[in-house]
Design an enzyme around this catalytic site. Sequence first.
Site, PDB file in Angstrom:
ATOM      1  CB  THR A  84       3.276  -1.604  -0.967  1.00  0.00           C
ATOM      2  OG1 THR A  84       3.275  -0.275  -0.456  1.00  0.00           O
ATOM      3  CG2 THR A  84       4.559  -1.870  -1.688  1.00  0.00           C
ATOM      4  CD  GLU A  93       7.709  -3.232  -1.202  1.00  0.00           C
ATOM      5  OE1 GLU A  93       7.129  -4.332  -1.350  1.00  0.00           O
ATOM      6  OE2 GLU A  93       7.381  -2.425  -0.316  1.00  0.00           O
ATOM      7  CE  LYS A 117      10.547  -4.851  19.078  1.00  0.00           C
ATOM      8  NZ  LYS A 117      10.611  -3.608  18.348  1.00  0.00           N
ATOM      9  CD1 TRP A 130      12.089  -8.383  20.204  1.00  0.00           C
ATOM     10  CD2 TRP A 130      12.438  -8.830  18.033  1.00  0.00           C
ATOM     11  NE1 TRP A 130      12.637  -7.269  19.637  1.00  0.00           N
ATOM     12  CE2 TRP A 130      12.869  -7.503  18.306  1.00  0.00           C
ATOM     13  CE3 TRP A 130      12.555  -9.313  16.728  1.00  0.00           C
ATOM     14  CZ2 TRP A 130      13.415  -6.683  17.323  1.00  0.00           C
ATOM     15  CZ3 TRP A 130      13.102  -8.486  15.757  1.00  0.00           C
ATOM     16  CH2 TRP A 130      13.522  -7.189  16.049  1.00  0.00           C
TER      17      TRP A 130
HETATM   18  P1  AMP Z   1       2.685  -7.716  -0.622  1.00  0.00           P
HETATM   19  O1  AMP Z   1       3.686  -6.771  -1.136  1.00  0.00           O
HETATM   20  O2  AMP Z   1       1.323  -7.144  -0.489  1.00  0.00           O
HETATM   21  O3  AMP Z   1       2.683  -9.002  -1.379  1.00  0.00           O
HETATM   22  O4  AMP Z   1       3.106  -8.081   0.863  1.00  0.00           O
HETATM   23  C1  AMP Z   1       4.373  -8.596   1.177  1.00  0.00           C
HETATM   24  C2  AMP Z   1       4.395  -9.075   2.598  1.00  0.00           C
HETATM   25  O5  AMP Z   1       3.529 -10.198   2.769  1.00  0.00           O
HETATM   26  C3  AMP Z   1       5.733  -9.576   3.044  1.00  0.00           C
HETATM   27  O6  AMP Z   1       6.608  -8.540   3.415  1.00  0.00           O
HETATM   28  C4  AMP Z   1       5.357 -10.487   4.205  1.00  0.00           C
HETATM   29  O7  AMP Z   1       5.150  -9.753   5.396  1.00  0.00           O
HETATM   30  C5  AMP Z   1       4.038 -11.062   3.767  1.00  0.00           C
HETATM   31  N1  AMP Z   1       4.228 -12.398   3.205  1.00  0.00           N
HETATM   32  C6  AMP Z   1       4.272 -12.752   1.906  1.00  0.00           C
HETATM   33  N2  AMP Z   1       4.436 -14.082   1.782  1.00  0.00           N
HETATM   34  C7  AMP Z   1       4.510 -14.593   3.022  1.00  0.00           C
HETATM   35  C8  AMP Z   1       4.697 -15.905   3.575  1.00  0.00           C
HETATM   36  N3  AMP Z   1       4.804 -16.986   2.807  1.00  0.00           N
HETATM   37  N4  AMP Z   1       4.735 -16.031   4.911  1.00  0.00           N
HETATM   38  C9  AMP Z   1       4.621 -14.948   5.721  1.00  0.00           C
HETATM   39  N5  AMP Z   1       4.446 -13.695   5.269  1.00  0.00           N
HETATM   40  C10 AMP Z   1       4.392 -13.511   3.943  1.00  0.00           C
END
Ligand code: AMP
Length: 542
Positions: free
Chosen positions: A185, A330, A439, A444
């Site tokens: 990640t 994940e 916050k 929030w």
């Molecule tokens: P990654 O594992 O690098 O793809 O990151 C995942 C994270 O990207 C998620 O937990 C979200 O916080 C963010 N994310 C992915 N898609 C979206 C979306 N359509 N809108 C808002 N946040 C997103």
Amino acid sequence: MLGLMQEWPLLCHKLIDHAARQHGEREIVSRSIEGPIVRTTYAEIHRRALRVAERLDRDGFGLGDRIATLAWNTARHIEAWYGIMGVGAIYHTLNPRLFPEQIVWIMNNAEDKAIFVDLTFMPLLEKIAGAVKSVRKVIVLTDEAHMPQTALPNVVAYEEWLDEVDCAFTWKTFDENTAAGMCYTSGTTGDPKGVLYSHRSNVLHAMIAAMPDAMGLSSRDTILPVVPMFHANAWGLGQSGPMIGARLVMPGCKMDGASIYELLDTEKVTFSAAVPTVWLMLLQYLEETGKKLPYLNRVVIGGSSCPRAITAKFQGNYDVEVIHAWGMTEMSPLGTLCTMKPGYAGLEGDARLDVQGKQGFPPFGVEMKVTDDDDKELPWDGKTFGRLKVRGPAVARAYYGGIGSEQFDEEGWFDTGDVAHIDPSGYMQITDRAKDVIKSGGEWISTIELENLAVAHPDVAEAAAIGIRHSKWGERPLLVVVRKPGREPTRADILTFMDGKVAKWWMPDDVAFVGEIPHTATGKIQKTLLRRQFSDYRLPTD
Ligand code: AMP
């Protein structure tokens, strides 16, 4: 009593077997790293993936070995994936946009035994190779004629390495729960965490992704996966594509508006997937050139929240349907997609865009809920937001090495770290990352909502909302804005534009203009860095 159906392990190489047999002549087109467009087929990819497997086997790599790839989306990268998985080894995609030290850390943590590398990344590999002791072989994804001069030991050219086989290899067989792939990640806080996909989870995810209310893929589609294979499995397209026999167009290392447009047009692409930044570049290119998108049918947009303006332009100006999607490394990575259930199907104009601003609902295979901090489930009323938790057969149950276990509970729920609400129709909307939410006086404020609103201002290129310490409220929002070139919106312009569109107490206390907003290696706004940049900032209201 057990059922009397066949044991047929869900192994990834069965996907490419199927593609070769049923869709053997279907093309895979790549913008090669050497330059020209090259064409191959599923039948050919299948043959060559078997060669990769045979060569790896002969070189002593096998079950459980982590084999890194540092490569763009090309047919060769796909072949390497299937070859690696076909001997029971694990493809480990490295994100070249990370800092070299992070890549070293990740490779050492994974103990990668070999690496497939694109020409583009040879200088990077040369820089870091000395710090990664586990790598025994470097396979450069090119031929002898294009091999660079290098002082690295144990380096071979892919094409010549592949030639040294007798083509009598068959895939290894093993349990479907065997690890198949690995991806770390982005790690905006703390060390990166390794996610380990299994053959079973990859195959199930490929099926989930292709379903009509997910990406809705078919053998008639021509798919352009702009999202890199190193960004969460190219959102499953490297597996769904062969599974359904879609034609694939692989963009290589060129992701600018003109290059993407060229492929969309000349290869008559019907479906594509990428993060919002890529689509912004394409839309800007289309606006500058007046070009159209006659073949493109739909695009999946995710990775970060898709601004309303992107959806409106694609649908309004180019007749391309937008599917907003949310997921995580994940989760293999798809979590939810915003396609239209019957209750929403008739919506048009702003009402439709309102729904499409949500991240959508999960396909079969993903369960989700929102909870408060005490793990109490919150109502699906489209308002009450809390921690988003998920589980399913393609969702991680632990991280590699056991770190980060606090994110997984005994019932299998994985705490995504995202904050969201779910409406009565089951559509989820992300309001924030848990660590980014502001916050204010115990309540929030959603930074994503503030950002989406700010970028709707015609003079704003990008915006990020962060919490700034406040003696009375704990935290109050500061809006950090990048202006569009040649435009000079003022603080008052932006605040007046936002006024009345969010609750009064959500309104930013101040606006700061910057030349650039920092991004992570997967294109997300890097809030940690931004907060550090503004750590001494005093709000005028404090
Ligand atoms: P990654 O594992 O690098 O793809 O990151 C995942 C994270 O990207 C998620 O937990 C979200 O916080 C963010 N994310 C992915 N898609 C979206 C979306 N359509 N809108 C808002 N946040 C997103």
